[in-house]
Structures are given as structure tokens and as C-alpha cells.
Design a protein around this motif. Structure first.
Motif, PDB file in Angstrom:
ATOM      1  N   GLY A 177       0.845  -1.174   0.000  1.00 45.52           N
ATOM      2  CA  GLY A 177       0.000   0.000   0.000  1.00 45.52           C
ATOM      3  C   GLY A 177       0.890   1.236   0.000  1.00 45.52           C
ATOM      4  O   GLY A 177       2.123   1.141  -0.055  1.00 45.52           O
ATOM      5  N   ILE A 178       0.304   2.411   0.070  1.00 49.30           N
ATOM      6  CA  ILE A 178       1.089   3.646   0.001  1.00 49.30           C
ATOM      7  C   ILE A 178       1.778   3.906   1.340  1.00 49.30           C
ATOM      8  O   ILE A 178       1.146   3.902   2.396  1.00 49.30           O
ATOM      9  N   LEU A 179       3.092   4.133   1.274  1.00 50.46           N
ATOM     10  CA  LEU A 179       3.892   4.482   2.440  1.00 50.46           C
ATOM     11  C   LEU A 179       4.306   5.944   2.333  1.00 50.46           C
ATOM     12  O   LEU A 179       4.734   6.400   1.270  1.00 50.46           O
ATOM     13  N   LYS A 180       4.205   6.668   3.428  1.00 51.96           N
ATOM     14  CA  LYS A 180       4.589   8.070   3.468  1.00 51.96           C
ATOM     15  C   LYS A 180       5.784   8.258   4.398  1.00 51.96           C
ATOM     16  O   LYS A 180       6.148   7.361   5.159  1.00 51.96           O
ATOM     17  N   VAL A 181       6.386   9.439   4.321  1.00 55.96           N
ATOM     18  CA  VAL A 181       7.504   9.756   5.206  1.00 55.96           C
ATOM     19  C   VAL A 181       7.056   9.590   6.653  1.00 55.96           C
ATOM     20  O   VAL A 181       6.003  10.084   7.054  1.00 55.96           O
ATOM     21  N   GLY A 182       7.845   8.856   7.417  1.00 57.24           N
ATOM     22  CA  GLY A 182       7.510   8.597   8.811  1.00 57.24           C
ATOM     23  C   GLY A 182       6.862   7.255   9.052  1.00 57.24           C
ATOM     24  O   GLY A 182       6.805   6.788  10.196  1.00 57.24           O
ATOM     25  N   ASP A 183       6.352   6.605   7.990  1.00 54.06           N
ATOM     26  CA  ASP A 183       5.759   5.281   8.157  1.00 54.06           C
ATOM     27  C   ASP A 183       6.853   4.248   8.416  1.00 54.06           C
ATOM     28  O   ASP A 183       7.955   4.322   7.852  1.00 54.06           O
TER      29      ASP A 183
END
Length: 650
Positions: free
Chosen positions: A121-127
Motif C-alpha cells: 500500500g502507500i507508504l509516506k515519510v515517517g511510516d
């Protein structure tokens, strides 16, 4: 966004031993042992055992000694030879992506034999990073895909850490870069005919009282003569060139017949001229843009040559009628604040006049920020002045690229995303000239939902498209679901075409897309009603590319006056079907194979809202296939497409 690979990274890549293999007797193949040239990456180069920036692989504060640092969009396909048992990795954004902008978003996917085996799935900065553990027993291929999270590659510094493939035994054959089997050339019917024919859109809109310019797209051997019955007041047709000029006298709709004649006969085509406010770009704009071919090496001579070749190649005869200068033409401002072209463009008005003399439209580029993406002068705080300059030069089309506006925007809230485009949209509308407004901001804030309200006629919905399969596959197919926001004068722009000789200047190369991928490319854009802007050296187009770009049955789908873009109606693994209703009551249907192997795909009438027996026509082959009951099935090549027209026209 245009990001150039750092020279030091390239040097580091060259110094890396790309041919390293597991020592004899080992049952683990580490991903960093692969030939890095096998990794296809949109921007920059991947690195073994280092993050993209050259530092260590670090995620969530933990350092990893082995792995691959890469940037989206990237893809690695390996042939497992049926001798692997398991793939494992820790994946995520590198800690170096946690910069001031924090805009990195990525998605890791693992595909095994054309079936999805894992997806973060979509990962963002900090994940937190994710762990993959995938069974490969008996598998032939594995595809490791890093997608851009649905936006751009900016900040997408990501890692396949501790990535390894376990083998069945110490004597097992090691994974190798996948090599596709040779495929026959796709069947595309020739469009060459000595008989006269008229092509292009069936409707065209313009504002009364403003300069009108339309070149009738027509083909045929020898000298052509043109005619039109009942042109609206204020317009005149040159019977020798087929160019209609003048100014519409009043609002209203005029239906007429265009006619072209040569020694072999004549042909007619219905045509509607709509005069009114906000009636521009009633069909998706088409033409040529300088960026994908010349990049910042563009100059006056190259643009004039493009105009010449758009006509000489026959492309203008199929409706490609815009010539657009992209970035790298400005040189600051004079003491009155007026934009100055640089030394490569000595007289912009004369260039516009030259393009107009051929019946073509003239387009130009700027940014709402202080600087363009190429670090040239932008339009920030000079929007009204620049719009007036563009109108005075004779500009018909403006591409307006977000670029450095992040440096002055408060944030990326919806209000801030709309603000610069509303300002320029109002400035363009105030000119006594029709100028099509192309918003280029990569889909931020779901621009397809609001681009029209700020004065836009078309808007980029993705990051840049390069001539790389994974890039094409990602940006093209993510458009599913956005078709409901398309209407006349409001078009989703999936970026410029990457067929023919490209290179982003000055060194060119043939597109890296295979012939089947190119057919899929044009098919998908036509199904989406996307603007079609060629980004190639028009003087070096081969017969295949010309045939690809001038199939009038495919172009008629793209330009269909119903203006209902197509969308996905069925999918399974790496195959899918899109459909698009057409004004004549038929349906355009595209069968897409995104996988590594050929697949038989069946278009079932029940999925398309059809019943009974239906006639089917292959549009690329321009051939009737017969009548079929309940559905139609065909083998579709790897990374290929079949485009059909189904149903009886009214």
C-alpha cells in the motif's frame, strides 16, 4: 519535475561490480548482486548497499548493510528459472526522505508469474518499514516494483533492504535479469491512400470577436482543394490551403459540411463550429511539444523545423495542429518587467507568425513560481503582464508548470494549489485572444476535480512520463476512476507521448518502449480522451510511428464528440478491459495485457452492458471481425493492447 542524475552517483555506479554472483555452494542470492542495469528507474540510478543519496541504507533509525537504494518509479524483473523458494526484504522510505518537504510517497509491489504476491500500500515519510516474505516455489519470474504513490518521484528515496532470494539448493541456477521473448510486430493498417479524406475533430469552438484559426485536416494525392458550405459570418476559407481564418461575428452553433477534392474525387465530413464564451478545446488538443525531444536544448530553428515537419510528415493532416515551446526560452525581464526571450529565440512574434502561416497553433510555457523547472524566468507576480505579452505575440496555448511555486506557496492546501492557476486563468481570459490553458502540477489536490473552475482546459494528472514500461504502466492505468471528471473543454492530461526519437535533448534515441508497448500507449490515451502531444523529432519518424499516430479510427475515438472518457470495466491479475461509449451508439473497447506473458482476454457482453449478437471491428487493423454472440476473445501480447469497436452505429 526534472531531476538530473548526480555525476558522483553515476561514477559510483560504474565502480560497482555489477556482475557479482553468489559464491559456489551458497543458497542465498542477495538482490545487491544483480546487474543494476537491469533495474529500470524513472530518475537517477539505483545503488547497491547504499541509499539513493549515497548514504547508508537507514529506515526508522536502523541501518541495513545490504540492499538496493532506488527512486520511484523503478522495476526489476528476474528470471528465477524455477529454482527459487522464497523472497524476503524489508522495504520503505529511507530516513533521508524525511526532509523539509516530506513529500515522499511510495508503494512496493511484488509480482510472481504475473500474479500479485505482496503489496505495502502507500507508504509516506515517517511510516515504519514493511517486511516481505514471499513463497517462490516453482515460480518462473519475479517483478519488484516501486511505484510513486500516485504523485511524482519527488522525495521517493526508497530501499529494498536485506532483500534476498533463497534457492532450492547450492547448485541451483542463480536468478538473472528477465529477457522478453521476441514478439512479432503488431498489426497496424497503413493509413496511406491517394483518395481524398477529411480527418480530425467534428466540432471546434472559439470566442466571437477574437482571431479564429483552423486548418482542415485532410489527406489525398496531389493538389487538394477545399470548400465549406455555410461558414458562420466573419470567417473565410482559403480553398488552396484549407485554412479557415477571421473572427466569429456572434455567438451560436453552425453545422456545415467540409469538402476536399483531388483528381481522384471528393470527400465530405460534417463539422460544427461553436461560437461562445468558454468554448475552447471541445475535443482533446493535439500537436507537438519540444520537451521530450529537445529539453532545454530547444531553439527557434528546431521549433520552425517541427512546424515544417508536422505538415510534411502528414501529421497535421490528421489533426495535430499545435506547436508548443516548453521550458528554456526566457531570459529574465527588461526594465519594464516584460518577459524577454533568450538568445535562442530572437523574435517570438515572428516565430508565432511562421507557425500560424501553416494553419497551426502556437504554444508556450511558463511557471507560476519565480523560476521554471529548468531554472528560467517564471511568471510569479507578473501574471497579467505575461498574459498580455503572450497574447501580443500570438500565443494560442499556455502550459503552466508548478515548478518553483512551492518556494512561495504557504503550503499545499487546496486553496494554495488553486491560487496561482486561478490568477493566470483570469489573466488569460482578459485577453482578446483564445488561449488554451494547460495546468501542469502533477495531479496535486486531485486537480481533475477543480481544474476547470480556475480556467483550465486540460491538466496533468501524474508525474512525468518517460519511455520506460513501468513508468507508462503506472501513470497510464492509475487514471481509472477519473474518467467521470472529463467533459468538453476539461481533459485529463496523462502527459506527452513517448514514441519516436526522444531524448530530452540534445542527444536522442529511439523510444525504449517496444512496438507492443507503443500500441498500448496510444490505445490507453485514446480511451481516456487524453490530449495527444508528440514529443519526438518529427523529421526522423519511421513508418511504424507514423502509422501509429495517424490511424484515423483510433483518433476518432480519442476525439469523439460525446466526450465520455473510457474506464476500467474488468480486471484480473495483469489483464484488464476498458470501455468507452461513443456518439454513434457503439462502444470502444480496449483489451490490455500488462503482464510478461501473452494472455487470452475475453470481452463479455455482460461486462459491457451489451446483449445478443454484436458486430466487432479491430480499429488498429481497420478490419471487421464479424458478428459475435455473448463476447469476443483474442490473444493479447505481453505489454500489448487490442482496440475494438463493438455494436451497430446509429
Amino acid at each position: 519535475m526534472r531531476i538530473t542524475a548526480i555525476a558522483s552517483l553515476a561514477a559510483l555506479l560504474l565502480s560497482t561490480d555489477l556482475s557479482a554472483a553468489s559464491a559456489a555452494g551458497e543458497t542465498t542470492f542477495w538482490l545487491d548482486q544483480v546487474d543494476l542495469k537491469a533495474i529500470k528507474q524513472r530518475r537517477g540510478v539505483p545503488l547497491a548497499n547504499l541509499a539513493v543519496g549515497g548514504g547508508k541504507l537507514i529506515m526508522d533509525g536502523k541501518t541495513y548493510e545490504r540492499g538496493i537504494g532506488t527512486r520511484s518509479i523503478s522495476e526489476l524483473v528476474l528470471d528465477l528459472h524455477g529454482e527459487a523458494t522464497r523472497f524476503s526484504a524489508v522495504v520503505g522510505l529511507d530516513d533521508s526522505a524525511n526532509d523539509r518537504k516530506r513529500e515522499g510517497t511510495v508503494r512496493f509491489e511484488v509480482w510472481v508469474d504475473d500474479k500479485q504476491a505482496a503489496d505495502t500500500g502507500i507508504l509516506k515519510v515517517g511510516d515504519a518499514p514493511k517486511t516481505f516474505d514471499v513463497n517462490l516455489t516453482g515460480a518462473r519470474t519475479i517483478t519488484l516494483l516501486l511505484d510513486d504513490g500516485g504523485d511524482t518521484s519527488n522525495g521517493d528515496l526508497a530501499n529494498w533492504a536485506n532483500a534476498r532470494i533463497e534457492l532450492a539448493s547450492a547448485t541451483s541456477r542463480r536468478p538473472t535479469p528477465y529477457v522478453a521473448r521476441p514478439a512479432p510486430m503488431p498489426k497496424i493498417a497503413s493509413t496511406t491512400s491517394s483518395k481524398p479524406a477529411i480527418h480530425g475533430p467534428l466540432v471546434y469552438g472559439a470566442t466571437p470577436g477574437r482571431p479564429f484559426l483552423y486548418r482542415i485536416p485532410a489527406t489525398g494525392a496531389g493538389t487538394l482543394r477545399f470548400a465549406a458550405d455555410s461558414l458562420p459570418a466573419g470567417l473565410r476559407l482559403d480553398p488552396a490551403t484549407g485554412i479557415i481564418t477571421g473572427q466569429l461575428a456572434k455567438e451560436g452553433t453552425t453545422d456545415l459540411q467540409l469538402k476536399v477534392t483531388n483528381a481522384e474525387g471528393s470527400a465530405t465530413r460534417p463539422f460544427r463550429i461553436v461560437a461562445g464564451q468558454h468554448k475552447l478545446a471541445l475535443t482533446p488538443p493535439m500537436g507537438w511539444n519540444s520537451w521530450n525531444v529537445w529539453g532545454t536544448a530547444v531553439d527557434d530553428a528546431k521549433v520552425r523545423a517541427a512546424a515544417d515537419w508536422l505538415v510534411r510528415s502528414g501529421l497535421a493532416s490528421y489533426g495535430y495542429n499545435h506547436i508548443v515551446i516548453d521550458d528554456a526560452w526566457t531570459s529574465g525581464r527588461d526594465d519594464k518587467g516584460e518577459l524577454k526571450p533568450n538568445e535562442k529565440f530572437p523574435d517570438m512574434k515572428a516565430l508565432a507568425d511562421y507557425i500560424h502561416s501553416k494553419g497551426l497553433k502556437f504554444g508556450i510555457y511558463s511557471s507560476p513560481g519565480p523560476k521554471t523547472c529548468g531554472d528560467f524566468q517564471g511568471s510569479y507576480q507578473h501574471e497579467a503582464q505575461d498574459a498580455a505579452t503572450f497574447a501580443r505575440w500570438g500565443v494560442d496555448f499556455l502550459k503552466y508548470d508548478w515548478c518553483s511555486y512551492d518556494d512561495v506557496a504557504q503550503d499545499r492546501s487546496l486553496a494554495e494549489l488553486k491560487k496561482p492557476y486561478r490568477i493566470m486563468g483570469n489573466a488569460l481570459a482578459a485577453q482578446n485572444r483564445d488561449i488554451v490553458f494547460n495546468l501542469c502540477q502533477y495531479g496535486y489536490g486531485d486537480v481533475w476535480k477543480w481544474g476547470g473552475e480556475v480556467g483550465g482546459h486540460m491538466w496533468r494528472t501524474t508525474g512525468d512520463l518517460l519511455d520506460m514500461w513501468a513508468n507508462l504502466d503506472s501513470v497510464g492505468f492509475r487514471q481509472a476512476g477519473r474518467e467521470r471528471y472529463v467533459s468538453p473543454g476539461r481533459w485529463n492530461d496523462t502527459d506527452m507521448l513517448v514514441v519516436g526519437p526522444v531524448g530530452w535533448g540534445p542527444d536522442l534515441h529511439p523510444t525504449r518502449l517496444t512496438p507492443d508497448e507503443q500500441v498500448l500507449h496510444i490505445t490507453l490515451w485514446a480511451m481516456q480522451a487524453a490530449p495527444l502531444f508528440i514529443g519526438a523529432d518529427l523529421s526522423k519518424l519511421d513508418p511504424f510511428t507514423i502509422a501509429l499516430l495517424t490511424n484515423d479510427e483510433v483518433l476518432d475515438v480519442n476525439l469523439d464528440v460525446l466526450a465520455k472518457a473510457g474506464g476500467r470495466v474488468w480486471s484480473k491479475d495483469r489483464t484488464e478491459i476498458w470501455s468507452r461509449p461513443l456518439a454513434d451508439g457503439t462502444i470502444a473497447v480496449a483489451l490490455f495485457n500488462r503482464g510478461l506473458d501473452s494472455h487470452r482476454i475475453e470481452a463479455r457482453w455482460s461486462d459491457l452492458g451489451l446483449k445478443g449478437t454484436q458486430p466487432v471491428r479491430n480499429l488498429w487493423e481497420r478490419r471487421d471481425l464479424g458478428n459475435f454472440d455473448g463476447g469476443y476473445a483474442i490473444e493479447v501480447p505481453s505489454h500489448g493492447a487490442v482496440m475494438l469497436k463493438i455494436g451497430q452505429a446509429k
